[in-house]
Write an enzyme that holds these catalytic residues in place. Structure first.
Site, PDB file in Angstrom:
ATOM      1  CG  HIS A   1       4.669   1.017  -6.932  1.00 38.79           C
ATOM      2  ND1 HIS A   1       3.700   1.612  -7.691  1.00 38.79           N
ATOM      3  CD2 HIS A   1       4.043   0.063  -6.188  1.00 38.79           C
ATOM      4  CE1 HIS A   1       2.524   1.051  -7.427  1.00 38.79           C
ATOM      5  NE2 HIS A   1       2.702   0.109  -6.520  1.00 38.79           N
TER       6      HIS A   1
ATOM      7  CE  LYS B   1       7.425  12.862 -10.984  1.00 40.16           C
ATOM      8  NZ  LYS B   1       7.990  11.636 -11.562  1.00 40.16           N
TER       9      LYS B   1
ATOM     10  NE  ARG C   1       1.665   3.902  -9.581  1.00 43.70           N
ATOM     11  CZ  ARG C   1       1.269   4.422  -8.424  1.00 43.70           C
ATOM     12  NH1 ARG C   1      -0.018   4.492  -8.129  1.00 43.70           N
ATOM     13  NH2 ARG C   1       2.158   4.881  -7.553  1.00 43.70           N
TER      14      ARG C   1
ATOM     15  CD  GLU D   1       6.786   4.893  -5.851  1.00 46.30           C
ATOM     16  OE1 GLU D   1       7.575   4.515  -4.945  1.00 46.30           O
ATOM     17  OE2 GLU D   1       7.138   5.006  -7.029  1.00 46.30           O
TER      18      GLU D   1
END
Length: 200
Positions: free
Chosen positions: A154, A95, A58, A84
């Site tokens: 990130h 989440k 990404r 990250e």
């Protein structure tokens, strides 16, 4: 005078689905690609000697789109120092569902605190301890030579860098959130002292 500019990658599929992504290799959404393209448009006219990114798709894809939009080709370095933060057993979980299971307060501690690790994962402190040594050895020397550097990475690796560059305390970094696809510009003088910070 030298510039360091960093960009958090565009929206990923797991960002969209509100999942813990961490070191899972998840691609950009269409919106994420548009955010990277927008960042590239804002960076047109800037001249960089080098670009750095993580080992995750990404961030690499965001950098590729940014440079294409800028119509430039520059040397690019991929390094896991900018990966990250690793979220351990939370990676891939939603989440909201995780907050229902463990309680919102506990999940917020895992997500935002400086030195508390999520289960089997990495704290922001540990992320800082891999980002900053790499930055000092690989990037600071280029800035000292007056060369401009671009980093596409990130949220947590860049929060670590923000702590170092802006002298943000472990208490205050908890409240800092870096938006996706928005370039942040650091302006340094010849002594590598910070003379200005802004989002484009």
């Amino acid at each position: 005078m030298a510039l360091l500019i960093f960009v958090r990658h565009g929206q990923s599929l797991y960002n969209l689905e509100n999942r813990f992504t961490g070191t899972l290799d998840i691609s950009l959404t269409l919106l994420g690609k548009e955010q990277a393209k927008s960042a590239g448009g804002k960076l047109k006219g800037y001249v960089f000697c080098m670009a750095y990114t993580s080992m995750l798709i990404r961030a690499q894809e965001s950098l590729e789109i940014i440079l294409k939009e800028m119509h430039v080709k520059i040397p690019t370095v991929k390094n896991s120092a900018f990966n990250e933060r690793m979220y351990g057993s939370l990676q891939g979980l939603n989440k909201e569902e995780t907050a229902k299971k463990y309680g919102l307060a506990q999940v917020e501690i895992w997500r935002r605190s400086y030195d508390v690790c999520p289960p089997g994962g990495e704290s922001l402190l540990q992320t800082y301890n891999r980002v900053i040594p790499y930055y000092k050895t690989q990037i600071e020397p280029k800035l000292k030579m007056g060369q401009n550097v671009l980093i596409v990475a990130h949220g947590n690796s860049l929060r670590s860098l923000m702590m170092y560059l802006e002298n943000i305390s472990p208490v205050d970094i908890v409240k800092v959130n870096i938006p996706t696809g928005l370039p942040r510009v650091y302006d340094f003088n010849n002594q590598l002292q910070l003379s200005g910070v802004k989002y484009l």
